[in-house]
Design a protein around this motif. Structure first.
Motif, PDB file in Angstrom:
ATOM      1  N   ASN A 119      52.114  71.741  34.257  1.00 34.97           N
ATOM      2  CA  ASN A 119      50.899  72.001  33.499  1.00 34.97           C
ATOM      3  C   ASN A 119      49.988  70.782  33.592  1.00 34.97           C
ATOM      4  OD1 ASN A 119      48.996  73.110  31.740  1.00 34.97           O
ATOM      5  ND2 ASN A 119      50.570  73.903  30.344  1.00 34.97           N
ATOM      6  N   GLN A 120      48.716  71.026  33.305  1.00 35.66           N
ATOM      7  CA  GLN A 120      47.733  69.954  33.451  1.00 35.66           C
ATOM      8  C   GLN A 120      47.801  68.989  32.273  1.00 35.66           C
ATOM      9  OE1 GLN A 120      44.748  73.048  34.186  1.00 35.66           O
ATOM     10  NE2 GLN A 120      43.758  71.476  35.436  1.00 35.66           N
ATOM     11  N   VAL A 121      47.802  67.710  32.616  1.00 31.40           N
ATOM     12  CA  VAL A 121      47.744  66.646  31.623  1.00 31.40           C
ATOM     13  C   VAL A 121      46.304  66.136  31.626  1.00 31.40           C
ATOM     14  CG1 VAL A 121      48.582  64.330  31.070  1.00 31.40           C
ATOM     15  CG2 VAL A 121      50.184  66.106  31.821  1.00 31.40           C
ATOM     16  N   ASP A 170      43.212  65.350  35.480  1.00 34.14           N
ATOM     17  CA  ASP A 170      43.848  66.579  34.983  1.00 34.14           C
ATOM     18  C   ASP A 170      45.042  66.948  35.862  1.00 34.14           C
ATOM     19  OD1 ASP A 170      42.491  67.170  37.252  1.00 34.14           O
ATOM     20  OD2 ASP A 170      41.452  68.940  36.475  1.00 34.14           O
ATOM     21  N   THR A 223      47.496  68.752  26.533  1.00 37.33           N
ATOM     22  CA  THR A 223      47.853  69.839  27.441  1.00 37.33           C
ATOM     23  C   THR A 223      47.760  71.145  26.654  1.00 37.33           C
ATOM     24  OG1 THR A 223      49.255  68.434  28.804  1.00 37.33           O
ATOM     25  CG2 THR A 223      49.766  70.789  28.832  1.00 37.33           C
ATOM     26  N   SER A 239      50.102  65.375  24.880  1.00 39.98           N
ATOM     27  CA  SER A 239      51.112  65.226  25.930  1.00 39.98           C
ATOM     28  C   SER A 239      51.332  63.774  26.349  1.00 39.98           C
ATOM     29  CB  SER A 239      50.759  66.084  27.145  1.00 39.98           C
ATOM     30  OG  SER A 239      49.435  65.866  27.568  1.00 39.98           O
TER      31      SER A 239
END
Lengths: 264, 213
Positions: B129-131, B146, B169, B177
């Protein structure tokens, strides 16, 4: 946004990658860590090793390749096949695997799922469910029956009911294989996937039947899968992982793309 | 990847309190220029440049084992002295005051609580998943704002103090996150399983610790 994962599966016997219709006519395809590293470079989101060693000596060799893989490919690694106890699981995790997948053993002894999850956490326990289509009945209301021993032995258990039980016992993910489609390249059984993914809260990994990128898209869209696993089409280089992910992205599915592609 | 002279390895202690396997984090630290040792009790921490608390699972048994190993005062002293610290996954959650998971009282280094992910379409939250970074932090040098990292969890720390939030996130709802305060960094994702960007983050942390320590 959470990405849909693409997971290559490597069948491993006695320390080598093999291919063939599961368990028969095996051909040596090379060194597992080497292939694993290549897949990781091509954008694999995780790796699965399915140990199909015939002889018990294969186990030690498996631990060795798990360790060498974990040192080269810094993505999650799941090991399935031959994990028969909490001690087996500990050995596989200590070698560097992140998860184990339990299949026939989980059906034979469901409490093993609970013990493994209690000891190592649900995130480390994948329950693999092999299922085939049957006439819906009182015993199998969903029309999907669990089979074990590499798909050879039906056990009279409803796949959706078993999925719910497995999650209750502590499975953190389910790896759902259609035995009818496995090895055919004719697409995933999206109805079977949907029956299970809509019933459980945990991620479902689709398996069995990948023939091309459209099948991966259908597994997610129609089957509700969080992740899609395939072996043959990647080993035979019919499709690269990058090409499959590019097609999924073009279809509007969230996938993790290589940095260069993401910035382009 | 590291700015340190060739062959110079940064000593790192990894707290071994029986919460998950340490092999992957040790392998990643090794690849990132560290030399690691495990501390099964607080008196085995020694004098490393960086202290790492990894871990997966529930808070209450983890705190029990940390206390049994004498780690609670050792970690509090370490962080209070401003020394480099990396908490990963459960190792981040334990920094807060309490956890909803099992009503555990945790370390209380950061103000806030560990809560279940609300409104998540699937739990556990497993996968890439995008941080999304909220502010600059040197641990993320050379990493896209991201970038994707690998997550495995159902709970996350919710800090009271906005200033400690480095990244967020989204999974159903937004959660924190990554947090940082001084030389302390905590990440909810697993950099040791997040491919090239994960290794880059670990190498950044190790390099900075080598300079500070």
């Amino acid at each position: 946004m959470l990405r849909r994962r693409v997971i290559p599966c490597l069948d491993v016997a006695d320390g080598r990658v093999v291919k063939g219709t599961r368990f028969v006519d095996l051909k040596d395809e090379g060194d597992p860590p080497e292939l694993a590293e290549r897949y990781a470079r091509e954008g694999a989101d995780e790796l699965v090793y399915l140990d199909i060693s015939a002889a018990p000596e294969g186990r030690g060799t498996l631990l060795d390749i798990v360790e060498r893989t974990a040192r080269r490919a810094f993505i999650p690694l799941t090991v399935g096949g031959g994990v028969r106890s909490v001690d087996d699981m500990r050995a596989v995790l200590r070698a560097g695997a992140d998860k184990v997948s339990l299949n026939t053993r989980a059906v034979e002894e469901p409490e093993l799922v609970r013990r493994c999850a209690a000891r190592f956490g649900s995130q480390a326990v994948v329950v693999a469910i092999d299922a085939r289509r049957v006439q819906p009945s009182d015993a199998i209301p969903s029309g999907f029956e669990v089979v074990v021993k590499g798909g050879r032995q039906p056990v009279g258990l409803d796949a959706v009911a078993w999925a719910l039980r497995a999650v209750d016992l502590g499975a953190g993910e389910l790896l759902v294989t259609s035995i009818d489609r496995d090895g055919t390249g004719s697409g995933f059984d999206t109805e079977q996937l949907r029956a299970i993914s809509s019933a459980v809260p945990v991620p479902v990994i689709a398996s069995g039947g990948a023939g091309g990128p459209d099948d991966f898209i259908a597994a997610v869209r129609e089957g509700g899968a969080d992740a899609v696993l395939a072996a043959g089409i990647f080993h035979r280089r019919e499709w690269s992982i990058a090409a499959v992910k590019a097609a999924m992205a073009a279809a509007g599915l969230p996938v993790r793309l290589p940095r260069e592609a993401a910035e382009a | 990847m590291s700015a340190l002279p060739e062959g110079v390895r940064v000593p790192v202690a990894v707290v071994d309190y029986g919460a998950g396997n340490l092999v992957s984090i040790e392998q990643a630290l090794d690849a990132a220029g560290a030399v690691t040792h495990r501390a099964e009790r607080a008196d085995q921490i020694g004098d490393p440049a960086l202290l790492v608390v990894p871990g997966v699972g529930a808070s209450a048994p983890a705190m029990q084992r940390l206390r049994a190993g004498g780690f609670e005062p050792a970690i509090l002293d370490w962080v209070a002295a401003g020394r480099p610290f990396l908490g990963i996954c459960l190792g981040l959650q334990l920094l807060f005051e309490t956890s909803d998971e099992d009503e555990a009282r945790t370390l209380g280094i950061l103000r806030g609580h560990t809560v279940r992910l609300d409104g998540a379409p699937t739990l556990p939250h497993i996968g890439w998943n995008q941080v999304e970074r909220r502010r600059h932090h040197r641990a993320f040098a050379g990493i896209a704002p991201d970038a994707d990292f690998y997550f495995v969890h159902s709970y996350a720390g919710a800090p009271d103090d906005e200033d400690v939030v480095v990244a967020e996130t989204e999974h159903g709802a937004r959660f924190t996150s990554a947090v940082a305060s001084g030389n302390l960094l905590g990440v909810q994702f697993h950099p040791e399983r997040s491919g090239a960007d994960g290794l880059r983050l670990i190498a950044n942390v190790v390099r900075v610790a080598g300079e500070v320590g």
